[in-house]
Design an enzyme around this catalytic site. Structure first.
Site, PDB file in Angstrom:
ATOM      1  N   CYS A   1      -2.890 -31.819 -15.174  1.00 39.30           N
ATOM      2  CA  CYS A   1      -3.345 -32.738 -14.120  1.00 39.30           C
ATOM      3  C   CYS A   1      -2.186 -33.001 -13.155  1.00 39.30           C
ATOM      4  CB  CYS A   1      -3.783 -34.061 -14.738  1.00 39.30           C
ATOM      5  SG  CYS A   1      -4.998 -33.853 -16.024  1.00 39.30           S
TER       6      CYS A   1
ATOM      7  N   ARG B   1      -1.215 -26.494 -10.051  1.00 40.16           N
ATOM      8  CA  ARG B   1      -1.229 -26.883 -11.481  1.00 40.16           C
ATOM      9  C   ARG B   1      -2.588 -26.623 -12.123  1.00 40.16           C
ATOM     10  NH1 ARG B   1       2.948 -30.585 -12.579  1.00 40.16           N
ATOM     11  NH2 ARG B   1       1.728 -31.751 -14.086  1.00 40.16           N
TER      12      ARG B   1
ATOM     13  N   TRP C   1      -7.219 -31.588 -14.824  1.00 34.73           N
ATOM     14  CA  TRP C   1      -7.441 -30.374 -15.613  1.00 34.73           C
ATOM     15  C   TRP C   1      -8.099 -30.875 -16.890  1.00 34.73           C
ATOM     16  CZ3 TRP C   1      -7.207 -25.171 -15.994  1.00 34.73           C
ATOM     17  CH2 TRP C   1      -7.077 -24.601 -17.248  1.00 34.73           C
TER      18      TRP C   1
ATOM     19  N   ASN D   1      -2.006 -38.174 -16.765  1.00 35.93           N
ATOM     20  CA  ASN D   1      -1.798 -36.758 -17.083  1.00 35.93           C
ATOM     21  C   ASN D   1      -1.283 -36.726 -18.507  1.00 35.93           C
ATOM     22  OD1 ASN D   1      -1.255 -34.061 -17.233  1.00 35.93           O
ATOM     23  ND2 ASN D   1       0.665 -34.180 -16.067  1.00 35.93           N
ATOM     24  N   GLY D   2      -1.962 -35.980 -19.386  1.00 34.18           N
ATOM     25  CA  GLY D   2      -1.524 -35.886 -20.781  1.00 34.18           C
ATOM     26  C   GLY D   2      -2.712 -35.989 -21.718  1.00 34.18           C
TER      27      GLY D   2
ATOM     28  N   GLU E   1       0.390  -6.239 -28.000  1.00 33.93           N
ATOM     29  CA  GLU E   1       0.596  -7.237 -26.930  1.00 33.93           C
ATOM     30  C   GLU E   1       1.871  -6.947 -26.158  1.00 33.93           C
ATOM     31  OE1 GLU E   1      -1.250  -9.140 -25.522  1.00 33.93           O
ATOM     32  OE2 GLU E   1       0.054 -10.489 -24.392  1.00 33.93           O
TER      33      GLU E   1
ATOM     34  N   LYS F   1       1.863  -6.305 -22.060  1.00 34.33           N
ATOM     35  CA  LYS F   1       2.716  -7.061 -21.132  1.00 34.33           C
ATOM     36  C   LYS F   1       3.512  -6.108 -20.254  1.00 34.33           C
ATOM     37  CE  LYS F   1       1.332 -10.777 -21.244  1.00 34.33           C
ATOM     38  NZ  LYS F   1       0.118 -10.336 -21.684  1.00 34.33           N
TER      39      LYS F   1
ATOM     40  N   GLU G   1       1.011  -4.148 -17.773  1.00 31.96           N
ATOM     41  CA  GLU G   1       0.234  -4.850 -16.733  1.00 31.96           C
ATOM     42  C   GLU G   1       1.111  -5.459 -15.655  1.00 31.96           C
ATOM     43  OE1 GLU G   1      -2.046  -8.308 -17.822  1.00 31.96           O
ATOM     44  OE2 GLU G   1      -0.763  -8.731 -19.524  1.00 31.96           O
TER      45      GLU G   1
ATOM     46  N   HIS H   1       1.129  11.805 -36.946  1.00 30.64           N
ATOM     47  CA  HIS H   1      -0.156  12.518 -36.843  1.00 30.64           C
ATOM     48  C   HIS H   1      -0.444  12.949 -35.415  1.00 30.64           C
ATOM     49  CE1 HIS H   1      -1.130  11.624 -40.985  1.00 30.64           C
ATOM     50  NE2 HIS H   1      -0.658  10.412 -40.784  1.00 30.64           N
TER      51      HIS H   1
ATOM     52  N   LYS I   1      -7.042 -12.853 -12.822  1.00 28.91           N
ATOM     53  CA  LYS I   1      -6.710 -13.761 -13.923  1.00 28.91           C
ATOM     54  C   LYS I   1      -7.890 -13.884 -14.888  1.00 28.91           C
ATOM     55  CE  LYS I   1      -4.504 -16.555 -16.511  1.00 28.91           C
ATOM     56  NZ  LYS I   1      -3.546 -15.907 -17.448  1.00 28.91           N
TER      57      LYS I   1
HETATM   58  C1  AGP Z   1      -3.544 -10.549 -20.484  1.00 26.12           C
HETATM   59  O1  AGP Z   1      -2.219 -10.690 -19.999  1.00 26.12           O
HETATM   60  C2  AGP Z   1      -4.486 -10.113 -19.393  1.00 26.12           C
HETATM   61  N1  AGP Z   1      -4.419 -10.990 -18.294  1.00 26.12           N
HETATM   62  C3  AGP Z   1      -5.887  -9.851 -19.919  1.00 26.12           C
HETATM   63  O2  AGP Z   1      -5.784  -8.826 -20.878  1.00 26.12           O
HETATM   64  C4  AGP Z   1      -6.625 -11.045 -20.562  1.00 26.12           C
HETATM   65  O3  AGP Z   1      -6.053 -11.343 -21.796  1.00 26.12           O
HETATM   66  C5  AGP Z   1      -8.099 -10.627 -20.773  1.00 26.12           C
HETATM   67  O4  AGP Z   1      -8.663 -10.340 -19.505  1.00 26.12           O
HETATM   68  C6  AGP Z   1      -8.918 -11.697 -21.471  1.00 26.12           C
HETATM   69  O5  AGP Z   1      -8.986 -12.844 -20.662  1.00 26.12           O
HETATM   70  P1  AGP Z   1      -9.550 -14.202 -21.304  1.00 26.12           P
HETATM   71  O6  AGP Z   1      -8.611 -14.574 -22.405  1.00 26.12           O
HETATM   72  O7  AGP Z   1      -9.557 -15.188 -20.177  1.00 26.12           O
HETATM   73  O8  AGP Z   1     -10.923 -13.928 -21.830  1.00 26.12           O
END
Ligand code: AGP
Length: 608
Positions: A2, A27, A75, A101-102, A481, A485, A488, A504, A603
């Site tokens: 928030c 934010r 938020w 906020n919190g 993961e 990272k 992407e 293999h 996002k």
């Molecule tokens: C992760 O860094 C990516 N932005 C992407 O793989 C993300 O995790 C995926 O699109 C799932 O998104 P969500 O957690 O909002 O469902």
């Protein structure tokens, strides 16, 4: 998180509040509101959606006269996004108004007490409890009422408060949620963060925990929780506005990596009470937990990687079989869902199209669905049978870090709860794991502070063409993961591979100088991993390993070692991922990539 803005002075407050809130939009929020007092009446307007809605409703503040006011961008945490749940919140006779906020962790207990005393609530928020609690203690002295309320609240709060019988005074209070104050040319201002005040001043006071500020047009007086006056230092802000939105960090991603300790703490602390794991939102009795025959985990991207880690934790701790699926695959394979299946949908945004479709498919087939979601009131949160929120706060960077970390914590809590209820983890074992969980925030912080070493190493690989991440068991999930990272945000091709599988086929790709990142945090698999590291190293690979601090054996098979502190074997993902996040980040920065908004990515992938 928030955003809070407050003002008292000679100018009209509403335009200042709206402009300040606009500077805090980064934010993340889902509703907004302002309250302004002209000495006779408190005008309040609040609405769901963007600030634009509020500006239109108030004609950019013209319809709300007054030279003192507070504003808020919400938020949602407790209570879905709505006009009613938006802040500010009044006490019953509208003589006290609050923005917050919190998270007030004991708000339900306080709400129950106040209801018993005849207080009525109009919203689902924890913040409204603060307004009524102030009302309960208020006898004409704002400072006295505020400190009494502070002694009753547990959790985090930054507050802006107005008392109608003190029309020239604005109050600000802080515990764990940021709050700053400063002077404008004709008054005083409070805000959650620097961007909201930079237009008026670069000289601000950062309020510390359990401090209260009384602001008037001319003065700012500071007190501690015992109502004793205290002296405060002023800080001169050098940042430019753009940097300020990132709290001084170069990118939101780095800022959010540094918010991981708090995301971990905020996600587990409301769910550990008197040494027990308490997950009320799970909506399952102990008997129902004992009757779980299978867990299916369905997600995308990093959330899917959390599921891959969780498989080892649930199966290892609670001996419940787990199946992990990509949502885009699950939704089209006419999945078989057996009786006694608990299906988890993990999603930061709660809006990922494939994950939402998978949720609906699962429910059509009779599965009980638990959402593990970061955005309160999102589609997945609303449609799941139950939802367990991660309290990471809004995540701006496309590449997830703190939400991923918080999702891991949610999995640990569920697995510990299930194992304890099913008699596979005794009280002592649970207590030990809770102790290890509580150490994670500080351990993560320590690893983050190691960033310069990672940055120097990353700078050697800016021209890399292929980077491999290998691991076994839970370390394979971590590798997935780490590889994502890297891919992407730096656009360097990368591949995560089960270390035992390299021979293999994939090992044919290893050439002189190929970078292989080996993750080995599982003691039972050290020897196997080291032989895989030797395999690739003898074929020319440069091996960077991420391993536990006591595994010096790894050094003989590595060219570069990153150690992580000791923790429970099921929690190592939360630590090993930190250097991998930093590695991907610094390679991307070194390559001049748009770290927060990588090409081709969104996002939240709300389309198929
Ligand atoms: C992760 O860094 C990516 N932005 C992407 O793989 C993300 O995790 C995926 O699109 C799932 O998104 P969500 O957690 O909002 O469902």
């Amino acid at each position: 998180m928030c955003g809070i803005v407050g003002y008292v002075g000679e100018s009209q407050a509403a335009p200042i509040l709206l402009e300040g809130l606009a500077k805090l939009e980064y934010r993340g929020y889902d509703s907004a509101g302002i309250a302004v007092y002209d000495g006779v009446q408190v005008y309040m307007k609040k609405a769901m959606g963007r600030l634009k809605v509020l500006s239109e409703l108030t004609h950019d503040g013209e319809l709300m006269p007054g030279t003192i006011g507070i504003g808020h961008t919400r938020w949602a945490t407790h209570g879905a996004p709505s006009d009613t749940n938006a802040h500010p919140h009044f006490n019953k006779d509208e003589s006290i108004v609050v923005v917050h906020n919190g998270i007030i962790e004991n708000y339900l207990k306080l709400k129950k007490r106040l209801t018993e005393k005849g207080y009525e609530f109009v919203s689902e928020t924890d913040t409204e409890v603060i307004a009524h609690l102030l009302d309960y203690y208020y006898k004409g002295d704002p400072l006295e009422a505020i400190t009494k309320v502070m002694h009753r609240m547990e959790g985090s709060y930054a507050l802006g408060i107005l008392f109608s019988d003190h029309p020239a005074e604005l109050y600000a209070v802080r515990k764990d949620s940021p709050l700053i104050v400063g002077h404008t040319k004709d008054g005083s201002i409070i805000a959650s963060d620097v961007p909201a005040v930079l237009r008026y001043t670069r000289d601000v006071v950062f309020i510390q925990n359990e401090e209260i500020v009384r602001l008037t047009k001319e003065n700012m007086e500071f007190y501690n929780i015992d109502e004793e006056p205290i002296k405060k230092e002023t800080t001169h802000i050098e940042w430019d506005v753009n940097a300020a939105e990132k709290g001084g960090y170069e990118h939101f991603m780095l800022k959010e990596m540094y918010e991981q300790p708090k995301a971990i703490l905020d996600t587990f602390s409301p769910r550990i009470k008197d040494g027990q794991i308490v997950i009320e939102e799970l909506g399952m009795s102990d008997e129902e937990i004992k009757s779980i025959k299978k867990i299916m985990i369905v997600a995308c991207g990093s959330a899917y990687h959390v599921g891959m880690t969780a498989k080892y934790v649930y199966e290892g701790l609670a001996r419940i079989p787990v199946e992990v699926d990509l949502a885009s695959e699950f939704r089209y394979r006419d999945p078989i869902i057996e009786e006694g299946t608990l299906l988890l949908i993990i999603s930061q945004s709660g809006e990922t199209a494939d994950s939402l479709a998978a949720l609906r498919e699962a429910q059509e087939k009779g599965a009980r669905v638990l959402g593990i979601v970061n955005v309160v009131g999102s589609s997945i949160a609303r449609e799941a049978d139950n939802v367990m929120y991660t309290w990471a706060g809004p995540e701006i960077a496309v590449a997830t870090t703190k939400a991923y970390t918080a999702q891991l914590i949610a999995q640990y809590l569920l697995a510990m709860k299930f194992a304890h209820v099913r008699g596979l983890l005794d009280d002592m074992g649970l207590a030990g794991m809770i102790e290890d969980l509580k150490k994670l925030p500080a351990q993560v912080e320590m690893l983050l502070n190691n960033k310069n070493r990672i940055q120097r190493f990353a700078n050697r690989y800016l021209g890399a063409k292929d980077i491999f991440f290998i691991g076994r068991g839970i370390d394979h999930a971590i590798s997935l993961e780490g590889s994502l990272k890297m891919k992407e945000i730096s656009y360097v091709h990368s591949e995560a591979y089960a270390a035992g599988e390299m021979k293999h086929g994939t090992i044919s790709l290893i050439e002189e100088g190929t970078l292989v990142t080996a993750v080995l945090t599982q003691e039972a698999l050290y020897k196997k991993m080291i032989s895989n590291m030797v395999e690739v190293r003898t074929r020319g690979a440069f091996v960077m390993s991420v391993t536990n601090v006591d595994n010096t054996e790894a050094e003989r098979a590595s060219d570069y070692v990153i150690y992580i502190p000791k923790t429970n074997k099921y929690f190592t993902n939360s630590l090993a991922i930190i250097p991998l996040q930093l590695f991907g980040y610094y390679v991307a920065v070194g390559r001049g990539c748009d770290v927060d908004k990588p090409r081709n990515l969104a996002k939240s992938v709300t389309v198929e």
